[in-house]
Structure formats: structure tokens, C-alpha cells
Design an enzyme around this catalytic site. Sequence first.
Site, PDB file in Angstrom:
ATOM      1  N   ASP A   8       0.855  -1.184   0.000  1.00 10.64           N
ATOM      2  CA  ASP A   8       0.000   0.000   0.000  1.00 10.64           C
ATOM      3  C   ASP A   8       0.893   1.236   0.000  1.00 10.64           C
ATOM      4  OD1 ASP A   8      -2.488   1.422   0.140  1.00 10.64           O
ATOM      5  OD2 ASP A   8      -2.120   1.779   2.265  1.00 10.64           O
ATOM      6  N   GLU A  10       0.817   5.709   0.616  1.00 11.96           N
ATOM      7  CA  GLU A  10       0.135   6.968   0.932  1.00 11.96           C
ATOM      8  C   GLU A  10       0.839   8.056   0.136  1.00 11.96           C
ATOM      9  OE1 GLU A  10      -2.615   7.200   2.473  1.00 11.96           O
ATOM     10  OE2 GLU A  10      -2.688   5.210   3.400  1.00 11.96           O
ATOM     11  N   GLU A  53      -5.572  18.797   2.752  1.00  7.30           N
ATOM     12  CA  GLU A  53      -6.601  17.773   2.560  1.00  7.30           C
ATOM     13  C   GLU A  53      -6.008  16.367   2.541  1.00  7.30           C
ATOM     14  OE1 GLU A  53      -5.771  19.734  -1.522  1.00  7.30           O
ATOM     15  OE2 GLU A  53      -5.960  20.327   0.596  1.00  7.30           O
ATOM     16  N   HIS A 151      -5.462   6.933   7.427  1.00  6.94           N
ATOM     17  CA  HIS A 151      -4.996   5.971   6.440  1.00  6.94           C
ATOM     18  C   HIS A 151      -3.492   5.800   6.594  1.00  6.94           C
ATOM     19  CE1 HIS A 151      -8.543   5.736   3.516  1.00  6.94           C
ATOM     20  NE2 HIS A 151      -8.959   6.362   4.596  1.00  6.94           N
ATOM     21  N   ASP A 156      -2.973  -0.396   7.071  1.00 10.78           N
ATOM     22  CA  ASP A 156      -3.862  -0.782   5.972  1.00 10.78           C
ATOM     23  C   ASP A 156      -3.417  -2.102   5.357  1.00 10.78           C
ATOM     24  OD1 ASP A 156      -5.301   1.477   6.447  1.00 10.78           O
ATOM     25  OD2 ASP A 156      -4.857   2.457   4.548  1.00 10.78           O
TER      26      ASP A 156
END
Length: 227
Positions: A8, A10, A53, A151, A156
Site C-alpha cells: 500500500d 500513501e 486535505e 490511512h 492498511d
Amino acid sequence: MKRSVLFDTETTGLEATGGDRIIEIAALELLGDLPTGRAFHVLIDPERDVPPEAARVHGFTREDLEGKPKFAEIADDFLAFIGNDELIAHNATFDFGFINAELDRIGKPPLDDERKVDTLLLARDRFPGMPNNLDALCRRYGIDLSERTTHNALLDCKLLSEVYIELMGGRQHGLGLGGEDGEDTLQSVRYKRQETPRRPILIVPDETALAAHAAFVDAMKDPVWRR
């Protein structure tokens, strides 16, 4: 035994080719679709700002990433960890796109799409018309989400590894009874601590899932569920 890697990322945003960069990579080794405990995890200096954000999603600010290695510095270690094995990710096209954009920046060949296993597509096949994001799948399979306040790529990955086991048929999938010398295989050693029989998980859809399923059925021509 088949080796695969679940991973995963980010990022600073959603546009891999529009200037957004990876800030975190996590990967877990699987043998026979079960985690071995070997992991790769690194935070990365994206060499740019982290929009507010994006920070609200994963919890990392630009200050958190100052002094971390750049992608070019960790690329060889990441590539060595994943080897040439199958690569599993949720919405894998997103993660492949970002990894390949970073590899292109440093003049390395992209990951081959033939290695891609997308758990989002697996989930959509199994649960058509229902929410299939990671949170929804964890709730559906009774997997603890209490630590998932943001997250985080490593967390995750751990959650997705549990989801993947369920999507592939549960912990009995690939379970060995013992090696030729009578010793337990990796899977039986890892899960023999479960002393009680595995109980089926009753999946009860919520109102959102029922509405999504109804909309999915409504889009069909003469669905059998309406007869």
C-alpha cells in the site's frame, strides 16, 4: 510455496502524473496467501508540500517527512523486497501508477501489470453492488478497525492481509497437514493456536449496502430477483 507481496502507498494527492508523490510505502510478504511476518515499511520525503486535505487523510504533514529518505534512496530496497512476485493491493491501479511514476523519475523500468492482483476487483466480484472499500470489507468480515483513525499504509496492509485471506476462502485456504518429515507446515504452525472450530461470519448488510444492491439490480434487464 507461492510467494506474493501485499502493499500500500500513501501520497500527497491523487495525481501520479500530475506532480503528486509517495510519502509512505508498506509491504507484507505472503507465502501461500498467508502473512509470514516479513515486512517493508518506509516514510519518504516527497520533495514537495503535503496539501492539508491529504494530511487529513493520512495524518502526515511536510514537517513529519523532513529528513526522511527520498524515493531514489529506498527504491532498490523496495524492489529487492518485492522481487518478481505477484503484487496485491486494494485499488491496485492507483498504487501501481504512483510506484511507476516514481520509478520513471529515477530511470527504472515500471512494474509489470501482469503482476497485479487487485483486491477491490476481487471484492466487487464477490459483493456486486455493495460498498467494497477497505473499511466496508473489514466490517463485513468482522475485522477490528479500532486502530484505523487515519490511512496508515502499514496498518492498511495488515487489515488488507486479513481481508485477502477471507476473499481467498478463509484461513483454511492452503492449510497444510504437515511436512514430509512430520513437522507442521508454516500455515499449520501459524494457526494451530486456534483451538476452537472456525465459525462462519454472518454478513448482515446495512441500509446503505441494501440501497446500493437495489440500485445494482434495477440496472439489470429483467432481473430474476424481481420475478
